[in-house]
Design a protein around this motif. Structure first.
Motif, PDB file in Angstrom:
ATOM      1  N   GLU A   1       0.828  -1.210   0.000  1.00 56.69           N
ATOM      2  CA  GLU A   1       0.000   0.000   0.000  1.00 56.69           C
ATOM      3  C   GLU A   1       0.857   1.252   0.000  1.00 56.69           C
ATOM      4  OE1 GLU A   1      -3.481   2.197   2.700  1.00 56.69           O
ATOM      5  OE2 GLU A   1      -2.551   0.317   3.375  1.00 56.69           O
ATOM      6  N   GLU A   2       1.920   1.254   0.804  1.00 59.18           N
ATOM      7  CA  GLU A   2       2.817   2.400   0.841  1.00 59.18           C
ATOM      8  C   GLU A   2       3.552   2.564  -0.490  1.00 59.18           C
ATOM      9  OE1 GLU A   2       4.030   2.429   5.581  1.00 59.18           O
ATOM     10  OE2 GLU A   2       4.953   0.972   4.219  1.00 59.18           O
ATOM     11  N   LYS A   3       3.965   1.450  -1.079  1.00 64.72           N
ATOM     12  CA  LYS A   3       4.624   1.521  -2.382  1.00 64.72           C
ATOM     13  C   LYS A   3       3.695   2.131  -3.431  1.00 64.72           C
ATOM     14  CE  LYS A   3       7.644  -2.491  -1.678  1.00 64.72           C
ATOM     15  NZ  LYS A   3       7.955  -3.875  -2.115  1.00 64.72           N
ATOM     16  N   ALA A   4       2.421   1.741  -3.379  1.00 69.65           N
ATOM     17  CA  ALA A   4       1.459   2.263  -4.347  1.00 69.65           C
ATOM     18  C   ALA A   4       1.250   3.759  -4.143  1.00 69.65           C
ATOM     19  CB  ALA A   4       0.136   1.516  -4.216  1.00 69.65           C
ATOM     20  N   GLN A   5       1.199   4.206  -2.881  1.00 69.23           N
ATOM     21  CA  GLN A   5       1.045   5.637  -2.602  1.00 69.23           C
ATOM     22  C   GLN A   5       2.225   6.423  -3.164  1.00 69.23           C
ATOM     23  OE1 GLN A   5       0.692   5.948   1.639  1.00 69.23           O
ATOM     24  NE2 GLN A   5      -1.481   5.411   1.675  1.00 69.23           N
TER      25      GLN A   5
END
Length: 494
Positions: free
Chosen positions: A45-49
């Motif tokens: 999720e953080e990578k996608a953000q």
């Protein structure tokens, strides 16, 4: 502006960088978030953000710097990221040197870390670079952006935007989305200010990373000292007095205290500084604004390549971005940009309205025609909202040639669009001598020769004022420091 792009010259001062980059606590702080038995990886999720925000941040902050220094910064950043204990840190972190003429460094979720070429030029060795990058890696490891973003949303996303000067008049209304649409503030939610506790925590992590990587942790203190000098110099250069108690002192200690606290935190530790290697890499890096991108001179914006200039209203700041020039103040916000033009100002205005209105269904009034300093121009306004929450949106466009036009879009409180009248009327082609003296600068590494002094070398700095102050600040020299033959120092030349 290069190929139709205007690169960001943000108005963050060195004090703001100190605020968001480095603070050292003398009192105990919360335990470090990553213990040896708690190693984890950056979440999907953080990578996608981060992946979603990265292109917009590059656009807003000048784009990536393409000189040889970029690979060097990336290597040091990844080496430091490995010290964080995050799994796959070397592969997961993206470290970018930004082509921005302001002193800044920041990080966003997903392992995206940024430092500007201007801040790199202020550093004096590799340990200072590692310290800055380590602090930002610490923010990622402690997931500060996510915690801060959630808090900002709880406290009103619109107020959070206002803190960074892009939504001062949006209020707590339904116009937040409009403001983001007009002024491109969405990604900046990921770069809001940290809390005092979060800054302390990131500093603790950064110092820890320096030690574990074999660097001298005292580099944090020396970097803060240079930033404190830069803060004072920026204030003098702008005609303001440097305040001993900055406006952000309620949540962040002042620079002088931070220098001493950082030194106390580092103690008597020693380690590598790698000054020679750093200066070799730094040589010839661009310094200050690039005339090909347009130049901010106080309240005036000048673009020699595109042959135009305008003046912001008194009390307003100018930020030059890769896709727009932003003008912000207490009385409203505005952006200057361009779009495809085919010798029809009416069609151009309608295309701008369509873009502005695509999510809000805004009905604009009649398009009026005029001439501004010999330029054919057109303008129109719309009033949006109801009750006490009403805003005026104005579009003001100019024809420079059959194939090129520019336009302002402004957002103000109802009845206050006149706040920008002086700016609308100031747009003009450059006078014959208006761009004279605008030259690009770079950092030059030189070796002090016998007989060289601070005064003699300062006189060669590519500035018309405060030459010695700029020289000392650039090299981290106090008012009493002198030079010795064989010493390598930084100069700024054309």
């Amino acid at each position: 502006m290069v190929s139709g792009k205007m690169f960001l010259h943000t108005t963050l001062s060195a004090s703001a960088v100190i605020m968001c980059m480095s603070s050292i606590a003398t009192a105990p702080v919360a335990a470090l978030p990553l213990q040896k038995d708690e190693v984890r990886s950056i979440s999907d999720e953080e990578k996608a953000q981060g992946e979603a925000a990265h292109p917009q941040l590059l656009q807003e902050f000048g784009g990536p710097y393409t000189g040889p220094q970029a690979a060097y910064v990336e290597k040091i950043g990844k080496d430091i990221a490995v010290q964080s204990g995050l799994g796959n840190a070397r592969e997961d972190f993206t470290v970018t040197l930004l082509d921005s003429p302001v002193n800044n460094a920041f990080a966003i979720p997903g392992g995206y870390v940024y430092v500007t070429r201007q801040l790199m030029a202020l550093m004096n060795d590799e340990a200072e670079l590692a310290g800055v990058l380590g602090h930002e890696v610490g923010h990622v490891a402690a997931r500060h952006s996510e915690k801060r973003r959630k808090k900002a949303r709880r406290n009103s996303i619109f107020g959070a935007i206002g803190q960074i000067g892009a939504g001062l008049l949006l209020g707590n209304s339904g116009f937040g989305r409009l403001g983001q649409q007009l002024f491109g503030t969405g990604s900046q939610l990921l770069t809001l200010r940290y809390s005092r506790k979060q800054e302390y925590e990131a500093d603790d992590l950064g110092v820890q990373y320096l030690r574990s990587a074999g660097y001298d942790p005292r580099a944090v203190s020396s970097m803060l000292y240079s930033l404190a000098l830069q803060n004072s110099l920026d204030a003098r250069a702008s005609g303001k007095q440097s305040s001993s108690v900055p406006t952000w002192a309620s949540t962040h200690p002042n620079p002088a205290k931070r220098v001493s606290r950082a030194a106390k935190k580092a103690g008597d530790s020693t380690g590598a500084r790698n000054k020679t290697r750093f200066l070799d890499q730094l040589d010839s890096i661009a310094y200050g604004q690039d005339s090909a991108q347009g130049v901010v001179q106080g309240s005036r914006f000048i673009h020699p390549d595109l042959d135009f200039a305008f003046d912001a209203p008194s009390g307003y700041s100018i930020s030059n971005g890769s896709s727009a020039v932003s003008i912000n103040g207490q009385g409203g916000q505005s952006q200057l940009t361009l779009r495809t033009y085919n010798n029809d100002l009416g069609a151009y205005m309608r295309s701008v309205f369509a873009e502005v209105s695509k999510e809000q269904n805004i009905a604009f009034g009649e398009i009026s025609r005029t001439t501004v300093n010999g330029l054919p121009a057109a303008f129109a306004s719309a009033r949006v909202g109801s009750g006490r929450d009403i805003r005026d949106i104005t579009v003001f466009a100019y024809e420079f040639s059959p194939s090129r036009a520019l336009h302002f879009v402004t957002l103000t409180a109802a009845g206050r669009s006149g706040n920008f009248t002086s700016m609308f009327r100031s747009m003009r082609r450059l006078a014959d001598n208006e761009a004279v003296g605008i030259k690009n600068r770079k950092v030059k590494i030189v070796t002090v020769q016998s007989g060289d002094t601070v005064a003699s070398l300062s006189a060669q700095m590519a500035f018309d004022s405060l030459q010695e102050e700029r020289f000392r600040t650039l090299n981290g020299l106090s008012a009493s420091d002198s030079l010795t033959a064989g010493q390598r120092i930084k100069m700024v030349s054309y």
